[in-house]
Design an enzyme around this catalytic site. Sequence first.
Site: not given
Length: 389
Positions: A200, A384
């Site tokens: 990311y 997550y």
Amino acid sequence: MRTQVAIIGGGPSGLMLSQLLNRAGVRTVVLERKTRDYVLARVRAGILEAGTVDLLEQAGVAQRMHAEGQPHHGCYLTDDQQMIRVDFTESCGQQVMVYGQTEVTRDLYEAQDRIGATHIHEVENVAINDLKAAAPHVTFDRGGQSHRLDCDMIVGCDGFHGVSRHAIPKDVRREYERVYPFGWLGILSETPPLRPELIYANHPRGFALASMRHEMLSRYYIQVPLSDKVEDWSDDAFWDEFRRRLPDDVAADLVTGPTIEKSIAPLRSFVSEPMRWGHLFLCGDAAHIVPPTGAKGLNLALSDVRLLSAALIAHYNDNDDSGLEGYSAQALQRVWKAVRFSWSVTTMMHRFPDHDAFDHRMQQVELQALANSDTARRLFAESYTGVGL
Ligand code: APR
Ligand code: PHB
């Protein structure tokens, strides 16, 4: 026509609910407005939480996922200064599974065929009736004919653009929404993934994400203005822009090739409360949307289904309605935690048109915390992987 549970929508939520209920002896009918091929052509995210993996096992649809999916033990976050790895296993003893939502949906359809579950595709004008009466019913059209489906319960699994949510009266329903001022341009390409784990990236030119489906299929995204059209982006323009948003040493390893899918998706956070009204229950995108940054959409949808399937099975098999009574409040607790996580990762990783130097410093400090603090990494890893939600 009569059934016990009418399920509107044959996406992953509707199919999983039908699968779990039929296996427990509860009869269902799934009403889907598109063809099966259309549903299976949608490309969506591909990260399964451990709890989602467990649910696929419970539903008897985990075999191909275990054979072809890839367990991931961490992911990377970068900005122009640093590349941070969050090790999920070290931080919270968990992992995630990389396996595309399209494949989950295909496995569910095949399992439903094997047990002979009822699906009616290409239905139009689905309408929900008598939600507060002793028994509700659904009406719909198909092939120019009108039909009526009598049932005990109706479950709206018909996604954000469905009709179910709107059957809850306006004075009962509360909606919460945040629309982000950008979209994600995503491509699929038959090339080896950039790195074994996801990256990311928060870059001055905008966010980028390097993801994958398997060893010869990459899934990459870049943040684009909402005004951009897919036609504006040639493959070469995509690769150039994507490469520029990654750290140089990572970008040097990028293997490019023709793209086999290209689409732009807007980013939105949305929650509609309550998730139950009378005989109607909502699951998945019908009740809530999260931006894809935290990879929570499918996981959240299937966690609703886990709760609701257990509640419906207890209702039919044990005469116990406590799960149905508590469904909305219990599902919404997890929903809001996932909404917060998805919003915070989106805010930390994107360049907003109205952000200034102050906002950028805030992003840097948050990333710094992930780099320097075990506690920050643990909190990220718990959300997550889903254990902390
Ligand atoms: N009548 C019948 N079917 C409908 C109607 C309707 N009026 N409206 C929508 N549908 C169908 C859609 O065609 C679609 O197949 O309902 C299905 C909804 O599927 P999804 O949108 O995939 O939603 P859901 O099953 O909740 O899946 C969870 O979370 O973030 C996402 O990517 C994730 O799509 C995944 C979703
Ligand atoms: C994807 O692989 O499509 C994907 C992965 C992680 C995300 C979003 C999308 O956060």
